[in-house]
Design an enzyme around this catalytic site. Structure first.
Site, PDB file in Angstrom:
ATOM      1  N   GLY A 191      27.014 -24.766   8.001  1.00  0.00           N
ATOM      2  CA  GLY A 191      26.401 -24.579   6.673  1.00  0.00           C
ATOM      3  C   GLY A 191      26.044 -25.924   6.061  1.00  0.00           C
ATOM      4  O   GLY A 191      24.926 -26.136   5.581  1.00  0.00           O
ATOM      5  N   HIS A 192      27.009 -26.869   6.111  1.00  0.00           N
ATOM      6  CA  HIS A 192      26.732 -28.209   5.573  1.00  0.00           C
ATOM      7  C   HIS A 192      25.595 -28.869   6.360  1.00  0.00           C
ATOM      8  O   HIS A 192      24.733 -29.529   5.796  1.00  0.00           O
ATOM      9  CB  HIS A 192      27.967 -29.105   5.699  1.00  0.00           C
ATOM     10  CG  HIS A 192      29.138 -28.650   4.874  1.00  0.00           C
ATOM     11  ND1 HIS A 192      30.310 -28.200   5.437  1.00  0.00           N
ATOM     12  CD2 HIS A 192      29.310 -28.595   3.541  1.00  0.00           C
ATOM     13  CE1 HIS A 192      31.155 -27.882   4.472  1.00  0.00           C
ATOM     14  NE2 HIS A 192      30.582 -28.108   3.312  1.00  0.00           N
TER      15      HIS A 192
ATOM     16  N   GLY B  70      24.583 -24.815  -1.040  1.00  0.00           N
ATOM     17  CA  GLY B  70      24.471 -23.546  -0.319  1.00  0.00           C
ATOM     18  C   GLY B  70      24.466 -22.364  -1.285  1.00  0.00           C
ATOM     19  O   GLY B  70      25.118 -22.397  -2.329  1.00  0.00           O
TER      20      GLY B  70
ATOM     21  N   VAL C  51      24.629 -19.785   5.919  1.00  0.00           N
ATOM     22  CA  VAL C  51      24.701 -19.801   7.384  1.00  0.00           C
ATOM     23  C   VAL C  51      25.927 -18.967   7.768  1.00  0.00           C
ATOM     24  O   VAL C  51      26.975 -19.072   7.120  1.00  0.00           O
ATOM     25  CB  VAL C  51      24.829 -21.247   7.914  1.00  0.00           C
ATOM     26  CG1 VAL C  51      24.956 -21.267   9.425  1.00  0.00           C
ATOM     27  CG2 VAL C  51      23.619 -22.072   7.470  1.00  0.00           C
TER      28      VAL C  51
END
Ligand code: PAF
Length: 280
Positions: free
Chosen positions: A34-35, A147, A176
């Site tokens: 995700g990062h 996010g 994600v």
């Protein structure tokens, strides 16, 4: 990749980037895909990408997992280098909160800070805004990336920058997911394999709500009942909230395409968040 530990060091270095577009990705470390997606987006849109890693004490209450929160700094640095990040900023608490936590300057957004996650975690958004505001002032990036999993956080940060005329653009990036649908989070590593399996029901349930909306169901109450029906098979999941909201987080009376189903809950002591937009 260059690493800076104090605001003074990074600020004097950033002077050389006056003609460059800087993108910023604030994190608490324990980096995952995700990062990395936020970093990639920043790299596509900017000349320089700066990532910060700081486990922010002001966003944890005394009973929460501040001490237990994962801090795999060496591994994070390896990942950032591998992904060609230009600069890492990883300060100490005393360099961010200059005269200690007790009398530190605070920022607070009344209604939005108290709803949803703010109801269970009363300190949470005040702490996030305290930190993010300081980081924005130190880094002076043109764009910052967050996010959409933490949808309320994203809305609060957008509102803070708008209300305070802060010269930075906030970019929200899609969630994600792990292969079983579970939204990626640094806290997922607290989950046992069995708990991960249970947690995968969250996304399954939200997707069910989404598909019912697509079949024409518009009543938030009935949509939530459909979602609850799937979650009933998940006895170890404690639901904190499950609602259908507009983008400004007000409750939807009749669901629309751009609204979201937002969810927060616990499996054991692990807090999990997720959301999906109703219309694809
Ligand atoms: O989303 C996070 O990881 C954190 O809340 C943030 C924005 C880095 C502030 O500590």
């Amino acid at each position: 990749m260059q690493i800076f530990y104090t605001p003074k060091e990074i600020q004097s270095h950033l002077k050389i980037f006056t003609n460059k577009q800087v993108g910023f990705v604030p994190t608490m470390g324990a980096l995952h895909e995700g990062h990395l997606s936020l970093i990639q987006k920043s790299q596509q849109e900017n000349d320089i990408t700066i990532v910060s890693i700081f486990v922010n004490p002001t966003q944890f209450s005394p009973t929460e997992d501040l001490n237990k929160y994962p801090r795999p700094l060496e591994n994070d640095i390896r990942l950032l280098k591998k992904n060609n990040v230009d600069i890492l900023f990883t300060p100490n608490q005393d360099d961010i909160y200059l005269n200690g936590l007790k009398n530190a300057t605070q920022l607070y957004i009344p209604k939005l800070s108290k709803q949803f996650c703010g109801q269970t975690r009363r300190h949470f958004f005040r702490g996030i805004l305290m930190l993010v505001n300081r980081l924005f002032n130190i880094i002076q990036a043109q764009k910052a990336y967050f996010g959409e999993k933490d949808f309320q956080q994203l809305q609060l940060i957008q509102k803070m920058t708008h209300d305070l005329f802060m010269p930075i653009e906030i970019i929200g990036c899609p969630i994600v997911r792990e292969s079983n649908g579970l939204a990626m989070s640094s806290r997922n590593q607290y989950l046992t394999p069995e708990e991960k399996e249970i947690a995968s029901n969250i996304y399954r349930a939200l997707k069910k709500g989404q598909s019912q909306f697509q079949k024409g169901l518009r009543s938030p109450k009935e949509l939530i009942e459909t979602i609850m029906h799937v979650l009933q098979n998940t006895p170890d999941l404690h639901i904190d909230y499950l609602d259908i909201v507009h983008n400004n987080l007000s409750l939807a009376k009749s669901a629309q395409k751009t609204d979201r189903i937002i969810f927060a809950g616990f499996i054991g002591k692990t807090r999990l968040l997720d959301n999906v937009q109703l219309g694809l």
